[in-house]
Motif scaffolding. Structure first.
Motif, short mmCIF file in Angstrom:
data_model
loop_
_atom_site.label_atom_id
_atom_site.label_comp_id
_atom_site.label_asym_id
_atom_site.label_seq_id
_atom_site.Cartn_x
_atom_site.Cartn_y
_atom_site.Cartn_z
N UNK A 161 0.85 -1.24 0.07
CA UNK A 161 0.01 -0.07 -0.01
C UNK A 161 0.89 1.13 -0.02
N UNK A 162 1.85 1.16 0.89
CA UNK A 162 2.95 2.39 0.80
C UNK A 162 3.62 2.65 -0.53
N UNK A 163 3.63 1.64 -1.12
CA UNK A 163 4.51 1.75 -2.44
C UNK A 163 3.50 2.33 -3.47
N UNK A 164 2.18 2.41 -3.49
CA UNK A 164 1.25 2.76 -4.60
C UNK A 164 1.81 3.85 -5.13
N UNK A 165 1.93 5.19 -4.46
CA UNK A 165 2.28 6.37 -4.97
C UNK A 165 3.75 6.78 -4.96
N UNK A 166 4.54 5.80 -4.93
CA UNK A 166 5.98 6.12 -4.62
C UNK A 166 6.83 6.08 -5.81
N UNK A 167 7.79 7.03 -6.08
CA UNK A 167 8.62 6.79 -7.26
C UNK A 167 9.87 6.04 -7.09
N UNK A 168 10.22 5.98 -5.78
CA UNK A 168 11.25 5.01 -5.34
C UNK A 168 11.16 4.56 -3.85
N UNK B 51 11.23 -7.70 -2.10
CA UNK B 51 10.61 -6.88 -3.05
C UNK B 51 10.28 -7.67 -4.34
N UNK B 52 9.15 -8.05 -4.52
CA UNK B 52 8.76 -8.73 -5.78
C UNK B 52 7.50 -8.45 -6.22
N UNK B 53 6.82 -9.29 -7.05
CA UNK B 53 5.78 -9.14 -7.90
C UNK B 53 4.56 -8.79 -6.97
N UNK B 54 4.32 -9.53 -5.83
CA UNK B 54 3.29 -9.46 -4.92
C UNK B 54 3.51 -7.86 -4.38
N UNK C 78 2.20 -0.75 -7.24
CA UNK C 78 3.48 0.17 -7.33
C UNK C 78 3.50 0.69 -8.75
N UNK C 79 2.61 1.21 -9.14
CA UNK C 79 2.48 1.70 -10.67
C UNK C 79 3.56 2.60 -11.00
N UNK C 80 3.74 3.59 -10.01
CA UNK C 80 4.81 4.61 -10.57
C UNK C 80 6.20 4.24 -9.93
N UNK C 81 6.67 3.47 -9.51
CA UNK C 81 7.95 3.02 -8.95
C UNK C 81 8.76 3.01 -10.11
N UNK C 82 9.99 3.60 -9.94
CA UNK C 82 10.95 3.84 -11.02
C UNK C 82 12.41 2.94 -10.50
N UNK C 83 12.62 3.15 -9.19
CA UNK C 83 13.97 2.63 -8.62
C UNK C 83 13.70 1.95 -7.27
N UNK C 84 14.22 0.94 -7.05
CA UNK C 84 14.60 0.44 -5.75
C UNK C 84 15.98 0.13 -5.47
N UNK C 85 16.04 0.95 -4.29
CA UNK C 85 17.67 1.23 -4.01
C UNK C 85 17.72 0.16 -3.01
N UNK C 86 18.74 -0.73 -2.93
CA UNK C 86 18.95 -1.75 -2.01
C UNK C 86 20.10 -1.36 -1.03
N UNK C 87 19.90 -1.25 0.34
CA UNK C 87 21.09 -0.85 1.27
C UNK C 87 21.72 -2.33 1.65
N UNK C 88 22.49 -2.89 0.55
CA UNK C 88 23.38 -4.26 0.81
C UNK C 88 23.96 -4.55 -0.51
#
Ligand code: GLV
Length: 326
Positions: free
Chosen positions: A42-49, A58-61, A66-76
């Motif tokens: 739910x929290x990712x629904x309106x996020x770009x990153x 972080x997977x398809x489910x 997350x229609x607007x997500x452009x980047x997933x930055x992993x701290x690892x």
């Protein structure tokens, strides 16, 4: 113009949060609440990153809304918590944090090797429990480190750092196995010799696992592999849970088929196999290989800089799937 929206999935350094707030409308999690898949989704629904950590899958489910997500930055540096093909298919860039943690994590691998070989935590538990009433000739006698054979499975940047420490600091003979062999000049820097996986298992006095987790490396060290190891050997896993079959390892330690193990990562962590908790010849740490203050800060900064670089300036620093940029 309104700022892009990002989500930070876990608590983070306040200074890094402040830096991100200069560029983004940030939803943070400084309370470090453990979100369910639905809450994260739910929290990712309106996020770009999203600023993620190894604790978030972080997977398809999770990305279903997350229609607007452009980047997933992993701290690892490892990113097995992210279904990279699923994100690539959606055109979402994934970034990780290589290089900044190499030396710190190699230090830790060596610390775990030494603690295991010399039974340091066993000795400390004994002392703290008030049982130390006199010196004894074979008290917590361990195995040697100097001049022994150091084996490394997975010879990336961290593996090479451990090899250099072993060869040049402790006079160890270094052997390794990896998907691909290093260039001769890299082998020379680490004074390391390439061997087959079976030779590695059979010859190592101390075997350190530093390979990435994938379906191909699942249980890369299980009962058949442990059976090839010397009964005087130690095994160190600073890579990922699931690379070692923890149940088989607990059995091997119980049966004294191995001198000891040093484990920073576990199958199903933060749960730890009860068999491992029940044996004394194992050093257990809670996935802290890269955890020095400067390195964790450098990892957080690099993660933030990937978000700022990509969403503000159109260029990520350390992309995992650069094909989405084309
Ligand atoms: C930690 O486990 C990392 O992959 O950086």
């Amino acid at each position: 113009m309104s700022k892009p929206k990002i989500l930070i999935a876990r608590e983070i350094f306040p200074a890094v949060l402040a830096k991100l707030r200069q560029h983004f409308e940030v939803e943070d999690n400084q309370a470090d609440v453990c979100w369910s898949v639905e809450q994260l989704s739910q929290r990712l629904a309106d996020k770009s990153g999203v600023f993620a950590m190894t604790t978030e899958r972080i997977d398809a489910q999770v990305l279903s809304a997350a229609a607007q997500l452009k980047i997933c930055a992993n701290m690892a540096v490892g990113y097995n918590n992210i279904d990279v093909p699923a994100l690539t298919q959606r055109g979402i860039l994934v970034t990780n944090t290589p290089d900044v943690l190499t030396e710190t994590t190699a230090d830790f691998g060596f610390a775990l090797l030494m603690a295991t070989a010399r039974r340091i935590t066993e000795g400390e538990h004994f002392l703290r429990s008030g049982k130390w009433d006199r010196w004894k000739y074979d008290m917590f006698a361990g195995v040697d480190i100097h001049s022994t054979t150091l084996g490394i499975l997975g010879m990336g940047r961290i593996g090479q750092g451990i090899a250099r420490r072993g060869a040049h600091g402790f006079g160890m003979k270094v052997i390794y196995h990896n998907r691909s062999r290093l260039a001769p000049e890299q082998e020379a820097l680490c004074a390391a010799r390439y061997v087959s996986k079976d030779e590695l298992l059979a010859q190592s006095d101390h075997l350190v696992l530093v390979l990435p987790y994938s379906s191909a490396s699942h249980h890369a060290v299980g009962a058949p592999e442990l059976a090839l190891m010397k009964p005087t050997a130690t095994l160190v896993n600073i890579a990922r849970g699931g690379i070692v079959d923890d149940a088989a390892l607990a059995q091997a330690l119980r049966d004294k088929k191995l001198a000891g193990a040093g484990l920073d990562v576990f199958e199903g962590e933060p749960q730890v196999h009860p068999g491992l908790l029940g044996v004394s010849n194992v050093v257990l740490t809670p996935h802290v290989g890269s955890s020095s203050v400067p390195t964790r800060r450098a990892m957080a900064d690099l993660t933030a800089d990937n978000l700022i670089g990509f969403l503000v300036h159109g260029k990520a620093l350390t992309p995992v799937n650069p094909e989405v940029l084309r």
